[in-house]
Design an enzyme around this catalytic site. Structure first.
Site, short mmCIF file in Angstrom:
data_model
loop_
_atom_site.label_atom_id
_atom_site.label_comp_id
_atom_site.label_asym_id
_atom_site.label_seq_id
_atom_site.Cartn_x
_atom_site.Cartn_y
_atom_site.Cartn_z
N LEU A 6 -99.73 -43.10 8.13
CA LEU A 6 -101.18 -43.18 8.12
C LEU A 6 -101.73 -42.17 7.12
CD1 LEU A 6 -102.02 -43.51 11.94
CD2 LEU A 6 -101.36 -45.27 10.30
N SER A 8 -104.88 -40.57 4.57
CA SER A 8 -106.33 -40.37 4.60
C SER A 8 -106.93 -40.04 3.24
CB SER A 8 -106.66 -39.23 5.56
OG SER A 8 -106.15 -38.00 5.06
N GLY A 9 -106.09 -39.73 2.27
CA GLY A 9 -106.60 -39.27 0.98
C GLY A 9 -106.61 -37.76 0.87
N VAL A 11 -104.77 -33.86 1.22
CA VAL A 11 -103.51 -33.32 0.69
C VAL A 11 -102.40 -33.35 1.74
CG1 VAL A 11 -104.07 -30.91 1.26
CG2 VAL A 11 -102.51 -31.40 -0.64
N ASP A 12 -102.73 -33.17 3.01
CA ASP A 12 -101.70 -33.11 4.04
C ASP A 12 -100.97 -34.45 4.19
OD1 ASP A 12 -102.24 -30.43 4.65
OD2 ASP A 12 -103.80 -30.97 6.09
N SER A 13 -101.72 -35.52 4.39
CA SER A 13 -101.05 -36.82 4.56
C SER A 13 -100.36 -37.26 3.27
CB SER A 13 -102.05 -37.88 5.03
OG SER A 13 -103.07 -38.08 4.10
N LEU A 33 -106.73 -46.39 7.38
CA LEU A 33 -107.58 -46.92 8.44
C LEU A 33 -109.04 -46.80 8.02
CD1 LEU A 33 -105.87 -45.36 11.60
CD2 LEU A 33 -105.25 -47.42 10.33
N CYS A 100 -110.19 -39.91 19.04
CA CYS A 100 -109.84 -40.55 17.77
C CYS A 100 -108.32 -40.69 17.65
CB CYS A 100 -110.39 -39.72 16.62
SG CYS A 100 -109.92 -40.26 14.97
N GLY A 123 -100.20 -36.68 8.88
CA GLY A 123 -100.16 -35.36 8.26
C GLY A 123 -100.60 -34.24 9.19
N CYS A 195 -113.49 -36.34 12.81
CA CYS A 195 -112.65 -37.35 12.17
C CYS A 195 -113.43 -38.58 11.73
CB CYS A 195 -111.52 -37.76 13.11
SG CYS A 195 -112.06 -38.63 14.59
#
Length: 352
Positions: A6, A8-9, A11-13, A33, A100, A123, A195
């Site tokens: 998953l 998100s854009g 840095v972590d993911s 998502l 969430c 992430g 979120c």
């Protein structure tokens, strides 16, 4: 292993995706998502979803990872947003990020893609271990970034399908990895919003759904009216900013929903209205406590209180903290810990 990531854009993911992709034993597909608020309330602020998706698309193209965008607007409204609005209207302080994660990222999303993948990765900064026949949620190595508070309502089934590639990394290490992977978002600031809000201001979200309702701001100790507010749902216990009062600093000590009154107290008198005990209901135990001497968080952050719990029934406990806190509000989540493990959480209900 087939893994659904998953993204998100952020840095972590993005780093988590890169770390998974470099393992030749993994077959990875990315999912973004899409949530309803990003379109519905876009006029309230700078909604970043198009920029987020552009980062995700570029990174997936570089890595040769298939990307699928999953619409989740209806599920967000039904499972998270409606809950948040009802809690605010009741005068409570909701924690929608927990819902969430439970109901969307590891709920509705798992329902859509879970059967096709061995694991669903995110992430988040957390760890999962298997102890005996149970999966347990462990705190991240980076205690400042640890996100187990927001993951504390997951079920055993959800934990069994989840993995956190960043659990043993510090945030500076993640930033360095992002640079080494030459990610386009390597220097992108972390998201600070709830979120489902992104960059939309929380007060604007509240106003959109509940409007404004002027009421009195009253000194908790003297009963003197000090000013007016725009509606009790804009304020939470312990809040210091946004009151517009002189002679402070002031903070919100109580809310009276029946007549829309906010009671405030000066900082120097905060101990007189602080509390060290409450009830926790609707408990979700991910792991069974081995003692009644636990630790608890009543908000996200590093602060852990020692506490003693008394079991009222299978889904409720009484809690006595090791010290008082002035910011405890009904509707918040209390998240319990034992050593390095997050045991679960429930909803706080203040005692009269």
């Amino acid at each position: 292993m087939n893994i659904g990531m998953l993204t998100s854009g952020g840095v972590d993911s993005s780093v988590a995706l890169c770390e998974l992709k470099k393992n030749s034993d993994h077959h990875v597909q990315a999912f973004y998502l899409k949530i309803w608020l990003e379109d519905e309330l876009s006029y309230l602020g700078s909604c970043p979803w198009e920029q987020d998706l552009a980062y995700v698309e570029e990174i997936c193209k570089r890595l040769d990872v298939k990307l699928e965008v999953i619409p989740m607007q209806r599920q967000y409204h039904e499972k998270v947003v409606s809950y948040t609005v009802e809690e605010l209207k009741a005068g409570h302080t909701p924690s929608p990020d927990l819902l969430c994660n439970q109901r969307i990222k590891y709920g509705a999303a798992l329902d859509v893609i879970g059967d096709s993948y061995d694991k669903i990765a995110t992430g988040h900064y957390a760890n999962i271990e298997k102890v005996g026949d149970q999966f347990v949620l462990g705190r991240a190595r980076d205690t400042f970034k640890d996100q187990t508070y927001f993951l504390s309502k997951l079920s055993q089934e959800q934990l069994s399908k989840t993995m956190f590639p960043l659990g043993n990394l510090l945030k500076p290490e993640v930033r360095e990895l992002a640079k080494s992977y030459d990610l386009p978002n390597a220097h992108r600031p972390d998201s600070q919003g709830i979120c489902f809000l992104g960059k939309i201001k929380f007060n604007e979200f509240v106003k959109y759904h509940l409007g404004e309702k002027p009421g009195d701001i009253v000194d908790f100790h003297t009963g003197k009216k000090l000013g007016e507010h725009r509606g009790y749902w804009f304020h939470t216990i312990g809040q210091r900013k946004g009151l517009g009062l002189s002679g402070g600093p002031w903070y919100v000590a109580r809310k009276q929903v029946e007549d829309n009154t906010i009671f405030v107290s000066r900082i120097e008198t905060e101990d007189s209205v602080a509390s060290d005990r409450f009830i926790v209901k609707n408990l979700n135990w991910m792991a069974t406590p081995s003692t009644d001497q636990l630790q608890v968080k009543i908000r996200h952050g590093e602060k852990l209180y020692g506490c003693k719990v008394g079991y009222l029934d299978d889904a409720a406990v009484s809690v006595v903290l090791s010290e008082k806190d002035k910011g405890i509000a009904s509707g918040q989540f209390a998240v319990f810990y034992q050593d390095k493990y997050c045991l679960g959480s429930g909803v706080i209900e203040l005692m009269n």
